[in-house]
Design a protein around this motif. Structure first.
Motif, PDB file in Angstrom:
ATOM      1  N   UNK A 122     -16.741 -12.048  -0.515  1.00 58.23           N
ATOM      2  CA  UNK A 122     -16.004 -11.102   0.327  1.00 58.23           C
ATOM      3  C   UNK A 122     -14.638 -11.670   0.703  1.00 58.23           C
ATOM      4  N   UNK A 123     -14.571 -12.947   0.989  1.00 60.15           N
ATOM      5  CA  UNK A 123     -13.289 -13.575   1.323  1.00 60.15           C
ATOM      6  C   UNK A 123     -12.314 -13.468   0.151  1.00 60.15           C
ATOM      7  N   UNK A 124     -12.815 -13.648  -1.062  1.00 62.36           N
ATOM      8  CA  UNK A 124     -11.967 -13.514  -2.249  1.00 62.36           C
ATOM      9  C   UNK A 124     -11.474 -12.077  -2.360  1.00 62.36           C
ATOM     10  N   UNK A 125     -12.357 -11.126  -2.134  1.00 69.53           N
ATOM     11  CA  UNK A 125     -11.971  -9.709  -2.201  1.00 69.53           C
ATOM     12  C   UNK A 125     -10.918  -9.375  -1.147  1.00 69.53           C
ATOM     13  N   UNK A 126     -11.114  -9.845   0.060  1.00 66.13           N
ATOM     14  CA  UNK A 126     -10.167  -9.559   1.141  1.00 66.13           C
ATOM     15  C   UNK A 126      -8.795 -10.133   0.817  1.00 66.13           C
ATOM     16  N   UNK A 127      -8.747 -11.361   0.344  1.00 68.30           N
ATOM     17  CA  UNK A 127      -7.465 -11.968   0.014  1.00 68.30           C
ATOM     18  C   UNK A 127      -6.805 -11.258  -1.167  1.00 68.30           C
ATOM     19  N   UNK A 147      -7.103 -20.268  -2.588  1.00 73.13           N
ATOM     20  CA  UNK A 147      -7.869 -21.037  -1.604  1.00 73.13           C
ATOM     21  C   UNK A 147      -9.278 -20.477  -1.444  1.00 73.13           C
ATOM     22  N   UNK A 148      -9.403 -19.153  -1.428  1.00 71.16           N
ATOM     23  CA  UNK A 148     -10.733 -18.535  -1.318  1.00 71.16           C
ATOM     24  C   UNK A 148     -11.570 -18.831  -2.558  1.00 71.16           C
ATOM     25  N   UNK A 149     -10.935 -18.800  -3.728  1.00 67.09           N
ATOM     26  CA  UNK A 149     -11.649 -19.134  -4.963  1.00 67.09           C
ATOM     27  C   UNK A 149     -12.106 -20.583  -4.958  1.00 67.09           C
TER      28      UNK A 149
END
Length: 93
Positions: free
Chosen positions: A47-52, A34-36
């Motif tokens: 950053x959202x992709x990294x966090x997930x 979803x972040x991707x």
């Protein structure tokens, strides 16, 4: 190889089943997707992709700790994966 966890043990190590933990791992993978998707088609951020992705790592660490409680030698498993992937030429650049 030495098993070095990135996070402290979660409270779920001894309170959920391995199938429940697998579902958590899968949920976290969906959140990476979803972040991707958001990054690709909207104005999501890296950053959202990294966090997930890190959430996936923590969920996987919880599963590994659950396996350790059941007697699995996780260091041995890490070594086996390293040797397997080294033989496949996955490491290095």
């Amino acid at each position: 190889m030495k098993c070095a966890y990135s996070f402290p043990a979660t409270k779920w190590v001894e309170s959920v089943t391995m199938h429940e933990q697998w579902r958590k791992m899968a949920e976290e993978v969906v959140e990476v997707n979803e972040a991707l998707y958001s990054y690709r088609f909207a104005d999501g951020d890296l950053l959202a992709i990294a966090i997930e992705t890190i959430d996936v790592i923590q969920a996987c660490e919880t599963m590994l700790r659950m396996l350790e409680v059941k007697g699995v030698n996780v260091e041995e498993a890490i070594g086996a994966v390293y040797v397997k992937n080294l033989g496949r030429g996955y490491y290095g650049g």
